[in-house]
Design a protein around this motif. Structure first.
Motif, PDB file in Angstrom:
ATOM      1  N   ALA A   1      85.466  37.453  -6.932  1.00 37.30           N
ATOM      2  CA  ALA A   1      86.584  37.136  -6.034  1.00 37.30           C
ATOM      3  C   ALA A   1      87.789  37.992  -6.404  1.00 37.30           C
ATOM      4  CB  ALA A   1      86.947  35.662  -6.127  1.00 37.30           C
ATOM      5  N   ASN A   2      88.661  38.188  -5.447  1.00 31.94           N
ATOM      6  CA  ASN A   2      89.870  38.972  -5.679  1.00 31.94           C
ATOM      7  C   ASN A   2      90.765  38.234  -6.662  1.00 31.94           C
ATOM      8  OD1 ASN A   2      92.247  40.407  -5.618  1.00 31.94           O
ATOM      9  ND2 ASN A   2      92.227  40.691  -3.400  1.00 31.94           N
ATOM     10  N   ASN A   3      90.943  38.797  -7.837  1.00 34.75           N
ATOM     11  CA  ASN A   3      91.724  38.162  -8.900  1.00 34.75           C
ATOM     12  C   ASN A   3      93.197  38.029  -8.535  1.00 34.75           C
ATOM     13  OD1 ASN A   3      91.746  36.925 -11.379  1.00 34.75           O
ATOM     14  ND2 ASN A   3      92.172  38.796 -12.504  1.00 34.75           N
ATOM     15  N   LYS A   4      93.692  38.866  -7.652  1.00 37.22           N
ATOM     16  CA  LYS A   4      95.102  38.803  -7.265  1.00 37.22           C
ATOM     17  C   LYS A   4      95.386  37.599  -6.360  1.00 37.22           C
ATOM     18  CE  LYS A   4      96.080  43.730  -7.642  1.00 37.22           C
ATOM     19  NZ  LYS A   4      96.910  43.718  -8.813  1.00 37.22           N
ATOM     20  N   GLU A   5      94.362  37.024  -5.768  1.00 38.97           N
ATOM     21  CA  GLU A   5      94.539  35.890  -4.860  1.00 38.97           C
ATOM     22  C   GLU A   5      94.222  34.563  -5.549  1.00 38.97           C
ATOM     23  OE1 GLU A   5      92.337  36.609  -1.282  1.00 38.97           O
ATOM     24  OE2 GLU A   5      93.385  38.487  -0.897  1.00 38.97           O
ATOM     25  N   TYR A   6      94.278  34.556  -6.837  1.00 39.23           N
ATOM     26  CA  TYR A   6      93.866  33.424  -7.654  1.00 39.23           C
ATOM     27  C   TYR A   6      94.652  32.152  -7.364  1.00 39.23           C
ATOM     28  CZ  TYR A   6      92.011  31.326 -11.940  1.00 39.23           C
ATOM     29  OH  TYR A   6      91.371  30.544 -12.842  1.00 39.23           O
ATOM     30  N   PHE A   7      95.941  32.249  -7.164  1.00 37.91           N
ATOM     31  CA  PHE A   7      96.785  31.066  -6.976  1.00 37.91           C
ATOM     32  C   PHE A   7      97.209  30.864  -5.525  1.00 37.91           C
ATOM     33  CE2 PHE A   7      97.424  32.308 -11.429  1.00 37.91           C
ATOM     34  CZ  PHE A   7      96.912  31.169 -12.022  1.00 37.91           C
ATOM     35  N   ARG A   8      96.453  31.375  -4.586  1.00 37.26           N
ATOM     36  CA  ARG A   8      96.820  31.245  -3.170  1.00 37.26           C
ATOM     37  C   ARG A   8      96.508  29.853  -2.625  1.00 37.26           C
ATOM     38  NH1 ARG A   8      96.960  36.747  -1.261  1.00 37.26           N
ATOM     39  NH2 ARG A   8      98.076  37.795  -2.930  1.00 37.26           N
ATOM     40  N   GLU A   9      95.481  29.199  -3.160  1.00 35.05           N
ATOM     41  CA  GLU A   9      95.123  27.845  -2.727  1.00 35.05           C
ATOM     42  C   GLU A   9      96.068  26.842  -3.378  1.00 35.05           C
ATOM     43  OE1 GLU A   9      92.740  27.014  -0.560  1.00 35.05           O
ATOM     44  OE2 GLU A   9      91.922  29.041  -0.323  1.00 35.05           O
ATOM     45  N   PHE A  10      96.413  25.795  -2.661  1.00 35.40           N
ATOM     46  CA  PHE A  10      97.345  24.791  -3.172  1.00 35.40           C
ATOM     47  C   PHE A  10      96.834  24.153  -4.469  1.00 35.40           C
ATOM     48  CE2 PHE A  10      99.136  20.451  -3.268  1.00 35.40           C
ATOM     49  CZ  PHE A  10     100.478  20.788  -3.367  1.00 35.40           C
ATOM     50  N   ALA A  11      95.549  23.869  -4.538  1.00 35.56           N
ATOM     51  CA  ALA A  11      94.993  23.226  -5.742  1.00 35.56           C
ATOM     52  C   ALA A  11      95.174  24.110  -6.971  1.00 35.56           C
ATOM     53  CB  ALA A  11      93.520  22.893  -5.528  1.00 35.56           C
ATOM     54  N   SER A  12      94.938  25.401  -6.827  1.00 38.12           N
ATOM     55  CA  SER A  12      95.095  26.296  -7.982  1.00 38.12           C
ATOM     56  C   SER A  12      96.572  26.488  -8.320  1.00 38.12           C
ATOM     57  CB  SER A  12      94.396  27.644  -7.747  1.00 38.12           C
ATOM     58  OG  SER A  12      94.935  28.304  -6.630  1.00 38.12           O
TER      59      SER A  12
END
Length: 127
Positions: free
Chosen positions: A86-97
């Motif tokens: 998965a794209n590591n730069k998009e790691y915190f895009r989801e609310f749960a993360s």
């Protein structure tokens, strides 16, 4: 509140790194300078204030570096739970993360602020 003030939905992933940074910086701004919650209550107000946040909170720039370090630490600690492709730069895009990250920030901020306080005390003692 940090999502809502910027018109972002907790049900949809953040669209960009800029949105991720904006949410985190808003959270830190409201946490470190609680009075800004009433003074800066629109997205436009916050976006105007953030470039000069170091004036209201002299340790702001160092705190942002620390925040980036915490983010990278969380990514590393949780590496087994995420898709390695998965794209590591998009790691915190989801609310749960993002929520998970904020919990880790809150766990670590006390120690960081203790160090910051000791540095300030040392500077004052030199005066």
């Amino acid at each position: 509140q940090d999502y809502e003030i910027h018109g972002l939905s907790v049900d949809q992933p953040l669209a960009s790194q800029d949105e991720e940074d904006l949410v985190l910086q808003t959270f830190m701004l409201y946490f470190l300078l609680p009075l800004t919650q009433t003074a800066l209550n629109t997205s436009q107000d916050i976006r105007r204030y953030l470039p000069q946040a170091h004036v209201g909170y002299p340790g702001w720039n160092h705190t942002m570096v620390w925040l980036k370090d915490v983010k990278e630490g969380v990514k590393y600690q949780d590496r087994a739970q995420h898709n390695p492709f998965a794209n590591n730069k998009e790691y915190f895009r989801e609310f749960a993360s993002m929520t998970h990250l904020v919990e880790k920030v809150m766990d670590a901020i006390g120690l960081y602020q203790d160090i910051e306080c000791k540095e300030l005390k040392s500077m004052l003692m030199e005066l």
